[in-house]
Enzyme design. Sequence first.
Site, mmCIF file in Angstrom:
data_model
loop_
_atom_site.group_PDB
_atom_site.id
_atom_site.type_symbol
_atom_site.label_atom_id
_atom_site.label_comp_id
_atom_site.label_asym_id
_atom_site.label_seq_id
_atom_site.Cartn_x
_atom_site.Cartn_y
_atom_site.Cartn_z
ATOM 1 N N GLU B 59 -131.247 35.029 -85.960
ATOM 2 C CA GLU B 59 -131.606 34.587 -87.310
ATOM 3 C C GLU B 59 -130.840 35.337 -88.393
ATOM 4 O O GLU B 59 -130.447 34.753 -89.407
ATOM 5 C CB GLU B 59 -133.117 34.742 -87.539
ATOM 6 C CG GLU B 59 -133.978 33.751 -86.763
ATOM 7 C CD GLU B 59 -134.138 34.077 -85.288
ATOM 8 O OE1 GLU B 59 -133.748 35.189 -84.867
ATOM 9 O OE2 GLU B 59 -134.640 33.218 -84.538
ATOM 10 N N HIS B 128 -146.021 30.671 -85.031
ATOM 11 C CA HIS B 128 -145.527 29.369 -85.474
ATOM 12 C C HIS B 128 -146.378 28.817 -86.621
ATOM 13 O O HIS B 128 -146.260 27.666 -86.978
ATOM 14 C CB HIS B 128 -145.560 28.354 -84.325
ATOM 15 C CG HIS B 128 -144.520 28.589 -83.269
ATOM 16 N ND1 HIS B 128 -144.265 29.822 -82.729
ATOM 17 C CD2 HIS B 128 -143.650 27.747 -82.665
ATOM 18 C CE1 HIS B 128 -143.301 29.718 -81.822
ATOM 19 N NE2 HIS B 128 -142.912 28.468 -81.772
#
Lengths: 351, 321
Positions: B59, B128
Amino acid sequence: MLTDEFDPMKGEMLRVMDEEGNVDPSLMPKLSDDVLLKAYRNMLLTRMADDKAVKLQRQGRLGAYPPSKGQEASQLGPAMALKEGDWLVWAFREMGALLWKGAPLQTLYLYWMGNELGNVYPDGARITPAVVPVGSQIPHAVGIAYASKLRGEKDVTLAYFGDGATSEGEFHEGLNFAGVFHTPNVFVCQNNQFAISTRREKQSASASLAQKAIAYGFPGILVDGNDVLAMYAAAKEAVDRARKGKGPTLIESFTYRMSDHTTSDDWRKYRSKEEVAEWERKDPLKRFKAYLIAQSILEDDELLVKEMTEIVEKAAAEAEAVPAPSRSDVFAHTYAEMPPYLKGQLGGGGK
Amino acid sequence: MMMNMVQAINSALAMEMERDPSVVVLGEDVGVDGGVFRVTEGLVDKYGEARVIDTPLAESGITGMAIGMAFNGLRPVAEIQFMGFSYLTLNQMINHAARMRNRTRGRITVPMVLRMPYGAGVKALEHHSESTEALYAQIPGLKVIVPSTPLEAKGLLTSAIRDPDPVIFLEPTRSYRMLKEEVPDGEYLVPLGKARTVQEGDDVTVVGWGAMIPLIQRAVANLQASVEIIDLRTISPMDSETVVESVKRTGRAVVVHEAPRSFGPGAEIASRIYEGAILKLEAPVERVTAPDITVPLSKGEDHYYVNEQMIRDGIERTLRF
């Protein structure tokens, strides 16, 4: 190819010029006398400008400053291999490279004096500003190079960082991306043996830092970082390779920080005088000067020293004469357009 | 054409890639797989692997690379697979993307979008379901956008891609396929930094964004009170004027967000309401939020997620004060 001749896995190091200034003609890169002299001027200016910056800091006229002393060849050699349209992505100890690429000395002083205008280089210089969070500029260099490649441009992006940066995740991510995307990058690790006080051996168990390139799928080369000719030769080959679309290269410059990490630091806490003296013997300026004198390219550098002193004094005076930013200056560039609430915080006058 | 939010975002990406060759999409699995939510589906076939870039799984690398691309003339739209993984990008977004315009006095800028699914309510895996928009909203130089419907998503993302500053674009996972609405096939823009009045009312102002908007609409559908609903759209830089002007008329405000309460955006909105409308207020600003706990796994999610009754109770409290 130099990267084939000098195997970083075996600890083989490229050196063109020894500590006395004797050059191996078979490795000597093609450089005109003019360019060699210009290179020496740059290194001398870097040394003297650096010394001045430390003095200014001691007098309270410049903020904390990371000295370059001992790394002039390491900084300059790679920058000499760049063309005008190439990008230079630096960390914070690369003054010589920036001066070569066209950043004015007063601009560099201005940054360390605490003014953002010190990050504003001449239009088209293609230099990104100083990066203090260690290693985080490496993925930027990959993105810049990717953009050049996508548009079919031939520009190369050169990125500098230190030995400490190789422990950061962004070093890994950046070099891994560069390998995967085959970007036109040259990575120069200035291994000056210390991340503040932490020795190179404590950063990595790898025998060399250059060998890390092998794992990313591109060449790496270990170079005597106090030999400006070797640094140039390795970088020239790497820049040419990148420009031809043959992907990135990692260059480990094996050098030594002869001074403190920054002016807030004291090197005596973590290394001996003997160790430093040993590296002073390997001083990149001394050996290059000896070579230039032996080649009759330079007679003596007394006049040069005088000239550089004037340049340094003038740059320092010019930087000090720049007014501090106004209140509106520090608000104006938060966004392209100032949100209404920020205008409220700025207040009326903006001075 | 009728589109859900996934299709609307895809449509915005395709339109902008078509219009501007400097727009590129990068991230994990955005190419052949079309992204884990299929948001980028089909783009690689149309625009090729050089512009729809499947990256290594990193990321910070994705974000740092996007920043470098933006320095050198591209307009990258980077995808982070879930907001819970976006914390690895904070060094890049905070130390570089957000600051570059200021620290170069406007010479180097970072016109990029960092897109990511955000929020709970779909009983997803751990990490999530976060809604940490306040983390980003605290950073001067970043813009933080949350669309509430497919049409809004298309218009806001198009503007985000064209925006000269770095934009964090948070896509409510719960809203991805919840509803379809008519979305223009062609260009459609919604300006950043302007809130939207979803429905007008006189008694109380309810402020929300993202997946909270349809929830608020359902919650107030059968209330006696006349409720004004404001979709904030942009968390930062916030359009406090629209909120304050509304509260000046209604005298009452409820802020609804699915992020935990403490130090959440609701505190900032309440503060701005007090600063701008204190003399018109009939009641304290009410906050309807998640509790200050870690998002539970799916079996416990209902203890966390804001529901219609909580919104009605909040409105009731402010009306009865």
